[in-house]
Design an enzyme around this catalytic site. Structure first.
Site, PDB file in Angstrom:
ATOM      1  N   GLY A 141      76.124  35.353  48.990  1.00  0.00           N
ATOM      2  CA  GLY A 141      76.646  35.451  47.666  1.00  0.00           C
ATOM      3  C   GLY A 141      75.824  35.551  46.479  1.00  0.00           C
ATOM      4  CG  ASN A 177      74.539  41.398  44.284  1.00  0.00           C
ATOM      5  OD1 ASN A 177      74.056  41.515  43.095  1.00  0.00           O
ATOM      6  ND2 ASN A 177      74.259  42.006  45.462  1.00  0.00           N
ATOM      7  CG  LEU A 189      78.930  42.473  55.857  1.00  0.00           C
ATOM      8  CD1 LEU A 189      78.217  41.704  56.986  1.00  0.00           C
ATOM      9  CD2 LEU A 189      78.097  43.719  55.131  1.00  0.00           C
ATOM     10  CE  LYS A 190      85.041  42.184  59.574  1.00  0.00           C
ATOM     11  NZ  LYS A 190      84.797  42.494  60.961  1.00  0.00           N
ATOM     12  CG  LEU A 191      86.802  50.660  55.706  1.00  0.00           C
ATOM     13  CD1 LEU A 191      85.744  51.621  55.084  1.00  0.00           C
ATOM     14  CD2 LEU A 191      87.030  51.796  56.942  1.00  0.00           C
ATOM     15  CG  ASN A 199      80.214  47.965  47.981  1.00  0.00           C
ATOM     16  OD1 ASN A 199      80.253  46.710  48.197  1.00  0.00           O
ATOM     17  ND2 ASN A 199      79.480  48.951  48.847  1.00  0.00           N
ATOM     18  CG  HIS A 203      74.612  50.984  49.670  1.00  0.00           C
ATOM     19  ND1 HIS A 203      75.097  50.520  51.085  1.00  0.00           N
ATOM     20  CD2 HIS A 203      73.567  51.712  50.154  1.00  0.00           C
ATOM     21  CE1 HIS A 203      74.379  51.016  52.030  1.00  0.00           C
ATOM     22  NE2 HIS A 203      73.492  51.733  51.302  1.00  0.00           N
ATOM     23  CG  ASP A 227      78.297  52.517  51.977  1.00  0.00           C
ATOM     24  OD1 ASP A 227      78.572  51.652  51.221  1.00  0.00           O
ATOM     25  OD2 ASP A 227      77.646  52.194  52.858  1.00  0.00           O
ATOM     26  CD  GLU A 237      71.090  44.557  45.800  1.00  0.00           C
ATOM     27  OE1 GLU A 237      71.968  43.902  46.057  1.00  0.00           O
ATOM     28  OE2 GLU A 237      70.388  44.780  46.826  1.00  0.00           O
TER      29      GLU A 237
END
Length: 233
Positions: free
Chosen positions: A13, A15, A87-89, A104, A106, A147, A176
């Protein structure tokens, strides 16, 4: 008036903390709710700020998961969604409902080093293994594939001789923590102006500040790139 956002997270957490800190400084958004898919440090960060925290099991049927997530977002009147180490779609129903209002972050320069399984240390190891001389965070809109959404902003971070996955990750993370809150702020201003459907979308222009920029200088350059204080001067 600030725009209510939700955060989805899976990990430490940091970010999300950067997003919360920026909100405290007078951002155009406020974080209303955290949705996590597992026990994670992000939950404690959110509770420490008095936020609503929910955990959703993403292993179930996509339609059911999507419906549960949407119910939570609507309950807290979220007008945008920020994925912070999630991490999930994301279920297709959520992507459709919040089209062009989900961001998102990356830790590499997409479209390289993205896709299923490319997160965290895996990304930085792949960057180093490729011989790339540049890395850095990418902010992109989220769609139904990992992504592959439209890129909103990137910030180049050089790969230095002797870098390890850990040293590169630390340098990218610094960027970031400046880039994501500025992008979230830009999205909130766009949503407040009627985006999507009417009004201007969030946009970014890289001013060309190199890796020597640190701290306040880096934040000012990035904020200016999103049309913030420096961009409006």
């Amino acid at each position: 008036m600030t725009v209510p956002f939700a955060v989805l997270a899976s990990g430490s957490g940091t970010n999300m903390q950067a997003l919360l800190d920026h909100a405290d400084e007078g951002a155009a958004y406020r974080i209303e709710v955290l949705v996590a898919d597992r026990s994670c440090a992000a939950e404690e960060r959110a509770r420490g700020k008095g936020l609503a925290v929910y955990r959703v099991d993403f292993s179930g049927p996509g339609r059911a998961v999507g419906g549960e997530v949407l119910r939570l977002l609507r309950r807290h009147r979220a007008e945008g969604v920020l994925l912070a180490g999630f991490l999930k779609l994301l279920p297709a129903a959520v992507c459709r409902t919040y089209r062009d209002r989900i961001l998102n972050i990356h830790p590499a320069l997409l479209p390289a080093f993205g896709g299923r399984g490319m997160y965290g240390r895996h990304v930085h190891e792949a960057v180093l293994g490729s011989g790339a001389t540049l890395s850095g965070p990418t902010i992109h809109f989220v769609n139904e594939r990992y992504d592959e959404g439209r890129i909103l902003a990137q910030w180049p971070v050089p790969v230095r001789p002797g870098d390890t996955a850990d040293t590169l990750a630390a340098r990218v993370l610094e960027a970031e923590h400046a880039l994501y809150p500025a992008a979230a702020d830009a999205l909130a201003r766009a949503v407040a102006g009627g985006w999507p459907g009417r009004g201007a979308p969030p946009s970014f222009e890289w001013f060309g500040t190199d890796d020597a920029a640190r701290g306040t200088e880096l934040r000012e350059a990035i904020t200016g790139g999103f049309g913030g204080a420096r961009g409006q001067a």
